[in-house]
Design an enzyme around this catalytic site. Sequence first.
Site, short mmCIF file in Angstrom:
data_model
loop_
_atom_site.label_atom_id
_atom_site.label_comp_id
_atom_site.label_asym_id
_atom_site.label_seq_id
_atom_site.Cartn_x
_atom_site.Cartn_y
_atom_site.Cartn_z
N LEU A 43 0.81 -1.21 0.00
CA LEU A 43 0.00 0.00 0.00
C LEU A 43 0.85 1.27 0.00
O LEU A 43 0.32 2.37 -0.07
CB LEU A 43 -0.96 0.00 1.19
CG LEU A 43 -1.99 -1.14 1.20
CD1 LEU A 43 -3.01 -0.93 2.31
CD2 LEU A 43 -2.70 -1.29 -0.14
N ASP A 132 9.69 -9.57 2.92
CA ASP A 132 9.12 -9.40 1.59
C ASP A 132 10.16 -9.53 0.48
O ASP A 132 10.81 -10.54 0.37
CB ASP A 132 8.37 -8.07 1.50
CG ASP A 132 7.61 -7.95 0.20
OD1 ASP A 132 6.85 -8.88 -0.10
OD2 ASP A 132 7.79 -6.96 -0.51
N HIS A 212 4.16 -15.79 -3.45
CA HIS A 212 4.14 -15.74 -4.93
C HIS A 212 5.04 -16.78 -5.63
O HIS A 212 5.99 -16.42 -6.33
CB HIS A 212 4.48 -14.35 -5.42
CG HIS A 212 5.68 -13.69 -4.76
ND1 HIS A 212 6.89 -14.32 -4.57
CD2 HIS A 212 5.82 -12.44 -4.26
CE1 HIS A 212 7.74 -13.49 -3.99
NE2 HIS A 212 7.11 -12.34 -3.79
N ASP A 285 -0.12 -9.82 -4.73
CA ASP A 285 1.16 -9.11 -4.71
C ASP A 285 0.99 -7.73 -5.37
O ASP A 285 1.81 -7.29 -6.17
CB ASP A 285 2.26 -9.92 -5.42
CG ASP A 285 3.66 -9.35 -5.16
OD1 ASP A 285 3.79 -8.48 -4.28
OD2 ASP A 285 4.61 -9.78 -5.84
N HIS A 289 3.21 1.17 -9.01
CA HIS A 289 4.34 2.03 -9.37
C HIS A 289 3.83 3.14 -10.27
O HIS A 289 2.92 2.93 -11.08
CB HIS A 289 5.43 1.25 -10.11
CG HIS A 289 6.16 0.26 -9.26
ND1 HIS A 289 6.99 0.65 -8.22
CD2 HIS A 289 6.19 -1.09 -9.27
CE1 HIS A 289 7.50 -0.44 -7.63
NE2 HIS A 289 7.02 -1.51 -8.25
#
Length: 416
Positions: A43, A132, A212, A285, A289
């Site tokens: 976020l 992450d 992922h 995921d 951007h």
Amino acid sequence: MDLLIENDRIKKVGKNLTEKADQEISAKGKIVCPGLIDVHVHLRQPGYEYKETIETGLRSALKGGFTGVCPMPNTNPIADRRSDMEFQIGEARRLNLAHIWPVGAVTLREEGKELTEFGELKKGGAVALSDDGRPVSDSNILRRALEYAKKFDLVIMVHCQDEGLFCGGCMNEGFVSTKLGLPGIPVESESVEVARDIQLADLTGGRLHFCHISGKKSLDLIRQAKAQGSRVTAETCPHYFHLTEESVLHYNTNAKMNPPLRTKEDVEAVKRSLTDGTIDVISTDHAPHAESEKDAEFDRAPFGIIGLETSLALSLRLVEEKVISLSELVTKMSLKPAEILNINRGHLSEGAYADVTIFDPRIEWVVEKEDLESKSKNSPFLGWKMKGRATDVLVDGRHILQNGVIASPEGAWQSN
């Protein structure tokens, strides 16, 4: 069946309920299911509000049918303190939209050297821990993290990437990367770390969740580990069961993600793993951007795509293709995420919190930039025709998404 909701709880579930209600929502021809949960989103707030804010991210989540999301800690500063968890939850309460269940960092500043205070992070509201996009490369640090997390029954979520094999790559290593003259990332960069992490989970008895997963070799290892009783779970994302490395052929930076898109063989392996239960969860995921960042040479553009608003429709294609049943899809997008995170959600039983998603599997729509709630528009699915969309979302009994429109929230609420 019918649901009777009173305040923030489901009061009754049954056929042809006769109790009078202040409001009725007709779901004829639609699917009513537990609120969808995304265990893996970015976020960007604080620090990168030009890409996304908590408000725009939660609005995007609601449009996608999600009642709650789990933001990763790679903000600026890194979310590695109790106050960082409390800030995110406080913002969610202030905005009065959807739930936030934060993920705290495993190591201070995600540097992989010193563990954070897991107990304080949990007190602040953390439901899981992860560094992450930065893998915990030091095996002893990850071992200690798994042991430490056991004391608080927290799951460690890992991004599997061998930094030596990754070596500055920007797409899957193979024929396409050679043709385009781009540095490749071998699938073994993922699977080597998966193999190590499974052994560390077995050594410690800790709970480990693979983020992922993209490659066949990794999935084979996870399947074997589960058969042997390892405490591991795994997720994948819609782009890994719909797209291959060929999406990069025209240097499309919206098809640049990490781990990268793989081969047709890997896509088929992901689908088989969804069928047989090797993959427990479908996440997004969601990685926003700015257009100015993605509008660059392929090797310079950042990794990541948005996914909250397209995930449900793309995942429903699995049901059409008979890869999984509708019930299995809901389980992977609601019940199983809640179980892994130890939160009391993901089910529509009497007394449960009234987090409810209603979607129409027949709605046809096209992914258009101007229709997206996310602040960023970096999606490889722009222009795709979709089928299936959330029409209504209830969060703790509050009717937030109404006929596809986000209602103006009123009053504060408490996240449970």
